[in-house]
Design an enzyme around this catalytic site. Structure first.
Site, PDB file in Angstrom:
ATOM      1  N   GLY A 284      -7.328  12.643   2.610  1.00 48.48           N
ATOM      2  CA  GLY A 284      -8.761  12.704   2.849  1.00 48.48           C
ATOM      3  C   GLY A 284      -9.536  11.572   2.191  1.00 48.48           C
TER       4      GLY A 284
ATOM      5  N   ASN B  43     -16.496  21.667  -0.563  1.00 44.57           N
ATOM      6  CA  ASN B  43     -15.237  22.043  -1.224  1.00 44.57           C
ATOM      7  C   ASN B  43     -15.429  23.038  -2.364  1.00 44.57           C
ATOM      8  OD1 ASN B  43     -16.389  19.390  -1.909  1.00 44.57           O
ATOM      9  ND2 ASN B  43     -14.996  19.478  -3.640  1.00 44.57           N
TER      10      ASN B  43
ATOM     11  N   SER C 154      -7.131  16.181   5.703  1.00 45.40           N
ATOM     12  CA  SER C 154      -6.043  16.033   4.738  1.00 45.40           C
ATOM     13  C   SER C 154      -5.062  17.203   4.867  1.00 45.40           C
ATOM     14  CB  SER C 154      -6.649  16.014   3.331  1.00 45.40           C
ATOM     15  OG  SER C 154      -5.635  15.942   2.378  1.00 45.40           O
TER      16      SER C 154
ATOM     17  N   HIS D 269      -2.730  18.523   2.957  1.00 42.83           N
ATOM     18  CA  HIS D 269      -2.379  19.473   1.883  1.00 42.83           C
ATOM     19  C   HIS D 269      -3.394  20.605   1.742  1.00 42.83           C
ATOM     20  CE1 HIS D 269      -4.870  18.200  -1.743  1.00 42.83           C
ATOM     21  NE2 HIS D 269      -5.073  17.170  -0.951  1.00 42.83           N
TER      22      HIS D 269
ATOM     23  N   CYS E 218     -13.909  19.521 -15.672  1.00 44.32           N
ATOM     24  CA  CYS E 218     -13.133  19.568 -16.909  1.00 44.32           C
ATOM     25  C   CYS E 218     -11.949  18.617 -16.861  1.00 44.32           C
ATOM     26  CB  CYS E 218     -12.667  20.979 -17.200  1.00 44.32           C
ATOM     27  SG  CYS E 218     -11.997  21.827 -15.789  1.00 44.32           S
TER      28      CYS E 218
HETATM   29  C1  PLP Z   1     -14.150  17.743   0.839  1.00 41.68           C
HETATM   30  C2  PLP Z   1     -13.015  16.899   0.371  1.00 41.68           C
HETATM   31  N1  PLP Z   1     -12.957  15.607   0.749  1.00 41.68           N
HETATM   32  C3  PLP Z   1     -11.961  14.811   0.372  1.00 41.68           C
HETATM   33  C4  PLP Z   1     -10.935  15.259  -0.415  1.00 41.68           C
HETATM   34  C5  PLP Z   1      -9.830  14.339  -0.813  1.00 41.68           C
HETATM   35  O1  PLP Z   1      -8.666  14.614  -0.082  1.00 41.68           O
HETATM   36  P1  PLP Z   1      -7.250  14.082  -0.589  1.00 41.68           P
HETATM   37  O2  PLP Z   1      -6.863  14.895  -1.760  1.00 41.68           O
HETATM   38  O3  PLP Z   1      -6.336  14.278   0.572  1.00 41.68           O
HETATM   39  O4  PLP Z   1      -7.416  12.638  -0.880  1.00 41.68           O
HETATM   40  C6  PLP Z   1     -10.961  16.593  -0.853  1.00 41.68           C
HETATM   41  C7  PLP Z   1      -9.914  17.110  -1.764  1.00 41.68           C
HETATM   42  O5  PLP Z   1     -10.189  17.839  -2.680  1.00 41.68           O
HETATM   43  C8  PLP Z   1     -12.020  17.430  -0.429  1.00 41.68           C
HETATM   44  O6  PLP Z   1     -12.085  18.718  -0.809  1.00 41.68           O
END
Ligand code: PLP
Length: 394
Positions: free
Chosen positions: A69, A150, A198, A200, A323
């Protein structure tokens, strides 16, 4: 062990692991090699591209595989900025609660002469399309608004924002890392020009993702080298990872409605149970949120201590505070929705999936109640609140 941190990462599905091993074992050729061995790997890559594109109603040629991502976000934003610059446009609109992959890329662009408007997020964790429209000016070259947050899981009015961007001829990118595989996405219907994802986050492997970029949007390379990915992303492709990502995504969409319904019920029970804790509040709208996201603030406690004690009780969860960076700054997301520092410090995010059982849900509610009560027992802030030295906010 109860895993309630699926927004951080997910366990790979059996099917995705199987696919990854199968491809690594049997199709280890380099997709750029001309012999049959390489061509089979290339076919796997293109099948995955078709699968991914089909799910979001894109053309396979509009899908670029990335390392995840963050890379997709960086490439989308930098590409739109470069395109804008060529047309003399240097203004970008985003929001205060984006992921750092977006915010930090924007900060870099600001240092290079771009003007960035970060929209406020309302208390309900939602962005208002009319405020996006009001911020657009002649120089605007990009609007980048995340699909679902997120931390607090709120789902933005993507289709409406996309329509506004289209009306004004502005490129619209959405970071859909948390939304894809949980919500139906149709880039055509929703007026999306670019989208990041992404693997994962949806039971696929780590270190692999994709960027959708509508035909006609010229991408800027972040990585120079070979001519892989139509010359827009150099480096030998992660074929096993990409194949496994497509498997995980197909699996998620095959069971989307059923899983979402199931997860939503558990989310709502968690929200109901945790709301019984006095001086607590749910962060973000109660319904316009991801099926698996629960995010609370509890007044008078520190999120970090809460997490450690929940860990002792076998629950893996997360807090909004940064943190991991060694700083005690509260989450920029919670501050963006108007939580004050003291309150934002006492946050808890549970990101669940359909595998959580009803018994697990009840166990989590009881455990959180116990831990919050315990921590408040020796919290100086709680003492000040209960003795009237400080005013309760929640
Ligand atoms: C909203 C959002 N964008 C981007 C990312 C980054 O993705 P990646 O871990 O695949 O680089 C995350 C990962 O936590 C995410 O939650």
């Amino acid at each position: 062990m109860i895993y309630a941190d699926n927004a951080a990462t997910t366990k790979m599905s059996e099917a995705a692991i199987k696919r990854m091993i199968e491809v690594a074992n049997e199709n280890y050729g380099n997709p750029s090699s001309l012999y049959v061995f390489g061509q089979r790997a290339k076919e796997i890559l293109e099948e995955a591209r078709e699968d991914v594109a089909g799910i979001i109603n894109a053309n396979p040629k509009e899908i670029l595989f990335t390392s995840g991502g963050s890379e997709a976000d960086n490439q989308a934003i930098i590409s739109a900025a470069e395109l804008g610059k060529k047309k003399g446009k240097n203004h970008i609109i985003s929001s205060k609660f984006e992921h750092h992959a977006v915010l930090h890329t924007l900060q870099k662009l600001e240092k290079n002469g771009f003007e960035v408007t970060l929209l406020d997020v309302h208390e309900d964790g939602l962005i208002r399309p009319e405020e996006v429209e009001a911020a657009i000016k002649d120089e605007t070259c990009l609007v980048t608004i995340m699909y679902a947050n997120n931390e607090i899981g709120t789902i933005q009015p993507i289709k409406e924002i996309g329509a506004i961007c289209r009306k004004h001829g502005v490129v619209f990118h959405t970071d859909a890392v948390q939304a894809i595989a949980h919500l139906k996405i149709d880039v055509e219907d929703q007026n999306i020009d670019m989208l990041s994802a992404s693997a994962h986050k949806f039971h696929g492997p780590k270190g692999v993702g994709f960027l959708y970029a509508r035909k006609g949007i010229l991408l800027t390379n972040l990585i120079e080298g070979g001519a892989q990915e139509r010359g827009k992303r150099a480096g030998t492709e992660n074929v096993p990872g990409i194949a496994a990502m497509a498997t995980a995504l197909k699996e998620a969409y095959a069971n989307l409605d059923e899983n979402a319904e199931n997860t939503r019920k558990k989310r709502d029970r968690l929200i109901e149970g945790l709301s019984e804790i006095e001086h607590s509040a749910l962060n973000g709208d109660a319904t316009k949120r991801l099926p698996g996201n629960v995010n609370f603030c509890f007044e008078g406690i520190e999120g970090e201590s809460l997490l450690l004690l929940l860990d002792d009780k076998g629950i893996a969860a997360s807090s909004g505070s940064a943190c991991t960076s060694g700083s005690l700054d509260p989450s920029h997301v919670l501050l963006a929705i108007g939580r004050v520092h003291d309150v934002a410090h006492g946050s808890l995010r549970l990101s669940i999936d359909e595998k959580l059982t009803d018994e697990d849900v009840e166990y989590v509610i009881t455990a959180v109640k116990e831990v919050v009560e315990y921590l408040r027992g020796f919290s100086p802030i709680w003492r000040d609140l209960t003795t009237g030295k400080k005013q309760f906010i929640l």
